[in-house]
Design an enzyme around this catalytic site. Structure first.
Site, PDB file in Angstrom:
ATOM      1  N   LYS A 220     -10.748  28.191  31.330  1.00 33.59           N
ATOM      2  CA  LYS A 220     -10.650  27.856  32.761  1.00 33.59           C
ATOM      3  C   LYS A 220     -10.039  26.474  32.852  1.00 33.59           C
ATOM      4  O   LYS A 220     -10.589  25.496  32.358  1.00 33.59           O
ATOM      5  CB  LYS A 220     -12.032  27.875  33.398  1.00 33.59           C
ATOM      6  CG  LYS A 220     -11.995  27.536  34.888  1.00 33.59           C
ATOM      7  CD  LYS A 220     -13.376  27.631  35.495  1.00 33.59           C
ATOM      8  CE  LYS A 220     -13.351  27.318  36.982  1.00 33.59           C
ATOM      9  NZ  LYS A 220     -14.702  27.402  37.568  1.00 33.59           N
ATOM     10  N   LYS A 273      -8.304  31.691  33.538  1.00 40.85           N
ATOM     11  CA  LYS A 273      -8.249  31.350  34.962  1.00 40.85           C
ATOM     12  C   LYS A 273      -7.545  30.023  35.121  1.00 40.85           C
ATOM     13  O   LYS A 273      -7.934  29.076  34.437  1.00 40.85           O
ATOM     14  CB  LYS A 273      -9.680  31.252  35.519  1.00 40.85           C
ATOM     15  CG  LYS A 273      -9.767  30.896  36.992  1.00 40.85           C
ATOM     16  CD  LYS A 273     -11.216  30.792  37.456  1.00 40.85           C
ATOM     17  CE  LYS A 273     -11.254  30.475  38.946  1.00 40.85           C
ATOM     18  NZ  LYS A 273     -12.613  30.344  39.477  1.00 40.85           N
TER      19      LYS A 273
HETATM   20 ZN   LIG Z   1     -18.552  25.380  38.991  1.00 45.46          ZN
END
Ligand SMILES: [Zn+2]
Length: 348
Positions: A220, A273
């Site tokens: 992420k 992501k």
């Molecule tokens: Zn968070």
């Protein structure tokens, strides 16, 4: 190249080593347009499929509202009451979408983010209500603290403003357990603390929840594409930013290490992501881990398409289907996307 070799192989198409010899055939023997000539031929050799069954629909459930609250930067996406979330989840299911991902906006926030593991918290209540109405729908719950903390960070903040990794693991584990007890089918830690997959796996197992899978936000990135989400989930950090725990967009090798570590710690699905700026990593993580891979087509990616389509610059349907197909082609098994309901309708 030797023209003779190509011509010989073309006369005996079943012979030899296609990977080696056929690569030397070129125009005019080889004409890739032959197989693009009709819709049927294109369909016959299409390498990538896109189906509603590949999609997950994210939803924002808010405590204490009884109507939909539109999110300005995400046209078509609203903050929902629990009742609206139940009906929206049912709509997704009826379109062939197998799963929803829940984010919660709690009644109150505090330093620790205690609303995240409250048995009567917004995500726990919404999970119970959705599972009761639609038992066959997969409910995935976001495991993080940023929607619940007064400071908006994803973990415990020390007096010097830094995020305490190991103290956060305990709170994330509590959150995952309470969500699984409420009926969540999959828990999805999005915080990017080190060791959280292993900590959550251990805590779930100890609580008898050994059959609950973990979808890990493994790679992420600290991305500008989360802007609209922060409005939607009211989760912008009150100070600083998230770069001490989310990844540097410049780092691909590190993303592979994150995915490998999460796999070793017991993740069932690893995720990248955002999706579009990181498709290279979707492919590399798929190839190198062999794990089921998710990709999160995030709020900013959604907002860009919506804005351009709204201005008449792009054909929304064609653009969305191309975007989602590209994410699948890169290697994603699962796509989390705000376009899910529209895409499912168009794919029918
Ligand atoms: Zn968070």
């Amino acid at each position: 190249m030797e023209r003779g070799v190509g011509a010989r192989v073309a006369r005996h198409p079943g012979r030899g080593n296609p990977g080696g010899i056929l690569d030397t055939m070129a125009f005019p023997q080889t004409r890739l347009r032959r197989l693009r000539a009709t819709r049927q031929l294109r369909g016959l050799i299409r390498e990538t499929s896109l189906e509603p069954a590949d999609l997950v629909y994210p939803m924002f459930v808010a405590h204490g509202i009884d109507r939909r609250e539109p999110i300005a930067a995400m046209p078509g996406i609203d903050r929902l009451s629990i009742a609206h979330a139940v009906s929206e989840a049912g709509e997704a299911l009826s379109l062939g979408i197998p799963a929803v991902l829940l984010f919660g906006l709690p009644a109150a926030k505090d330093e620790e983010g205690s609303g995240a593991w409250d048995e009567e918290g917004i995500v726990q209540l919404a999970t119970r209500a959705i599972k009761e109405a639609h038992p066959e729908l997969i409910v995935i719950t976001d495991v993080c603290l940023c929607e619940y903390t007064s400071h908006g960070h994803c973990g415990v903040v020390r007096s010097d403003g830094t995020v305490d990794n190991d103290a956060t693991l305990e709170l994330l584990s509590r959150t995952a357990i309470s969500q699984a007890r409420a009926g969540a089918d999959v828990v999805a830690p999005s915080d990017m603390m080190d060791g959280r997959v292993g900590a959550i796996r251990g805590a779930l197992d100890e609580d008898g929840l050994c059959e609950t899978p973990i979808l890990a936000y493994s790679a992420k990135f600290a991305s500008a594409f989360y802007g609209p989400f922060r409005e939607a989930a009211d989760s912008a950090p009150a100070f600083g930013d998230r770069r001490s725990y989310q990844m540097d967009p410049a780092n691909g090798g590190e993303a592979l290490r994150e995915a490998r570590l999460d796999t070793e710690e017991g993740a069932d699905i690893v995720m990248v992501k955002p999706a579009l700026p990181y498709l290279d990593l979707v492919r590399q993580i798929k190839d190198q881990t062999g794990m089921p891979v998710g990709a999160y087509n995030v709020s900013g990616e959604y907002a860009m398409v919506k804005a351009a389509a709204g201005a008449g610059y792009l054909d929304e349907q064609a653009t969305v289907l191309e975007v989602l197909t590209s994410i699948r082609r890169a290697g994603a098994d699962i796509i989390i996307t705000y376009h899910a309901k529209d895409a499912a309708r168009w794919l029918r």
